[in-house]
Design an enzyme around this catalytic site. Sequence first.
Site: not given
Ligand code: NAP
Length: 251
Positions: A152, A61-62, A14, A12, A140, A156
């Site tokens: 991925y 770290d989840v 970003r 959360a 996703s 998903k």
């Molecule tokens: P994002 O901007 O990359 O944000 C993901 C966040 O998760 C980052 O703050 C990251 O931290 C954190 N994270 C990564 N590994 C972690 C861990 N082991 N423990 C705790 N936190 C962790 O991604 P988003 O685009 O918002 O995506 C959020 C979710 O939606 C994800 O599950 C993604 O697969 C899904 N999703 C996104 C899209 C899209 O188009 N954006 C589409 C389909 C699904 P760090 O910055 O430190 O790595």
Amino acid sequence: MTESRTAIVTGAARGIGAATAQRLAADGHAVAVLDLDAEACAGTVEAITAAGGRAIAVGADVSDEASVAAAFETVVAELGAPTILVNNAGIIRDNLLFKMSTADWDAVMGVHLRGAFLMTKAAQKHMTEAGFGRIVNLSSTSALGNRGQANYSAAKAGIQGFTKTLAIELGRFGITANAIAPGFIQTDMTAATAERVGVPFDDFIAFSAKEIPVQRVGQPEDIAHTVSFLASEGAGFVSGQVIYVAGGPKD
Ligand code: NAP
């Protein structure tokens, strides 16, 4: 009126997670803003408190069992037992199968699947005790298959099976579990994809929007809105579903 509950949103700091944390806080819930680095959560927490909401930053770290256990101890002590969980933390390690390393396969499985498992297992204890719970997992459109995303897309798709099983096992305790499968959402994650394929992000967005029936890409708030519905009291008869939020039937 919405009953105020304690929510945990992972990843959360970003993107979709930050927008979701802010939305759940605006809905009246106390929110644990969880991400790898607690300091990186400061912006989300400040936005929530500035708007009159209640939130804390939690570094965890989840994919690490001890880290998850410590995070739950903090949340219970500071905000009370969590009964809303949004498993949103995610990473991408894209590559064509023949070039994909085992480490990149394991990393993606670790955050998405092991992470969702550990967080949900810890949360269900509090939810079953409360006789109420809302679990929302981020899947996703890639679950349907996507070039360069063998790891991925498998994770998903796995999230969808996990979600349906949670719905079956936990329904009798007043707990629902649903998945949201976003299409293209404008975040750092999709910016990283644009960089990998060597296209400026603005061009990538414009090109993608043309392929989407509503003719725009998604914003984090589009997903936050759907989470808000699934987390609401009134959504208690919606469980085990996968909702594609993609501006059309799929991406
Ligand atoms: P994002 O901007 O990359 O944000 C993901 C966040 O998760 C980052 O703050 C990251 O931290 C954190 N994270 C990564 N590994 C972690 C861990 N082991 N423990 C705790 N936190 C962790 O991604 P988003 O685009 O918002 O995506 C959020 C979710 O939606 C994800 O599950 C993604 O697969 C899904 N999703 C996104 C899209 C899209 O188009 N954006 C589409 C389909 C699904 P760090 O910055 O430190 O790595």
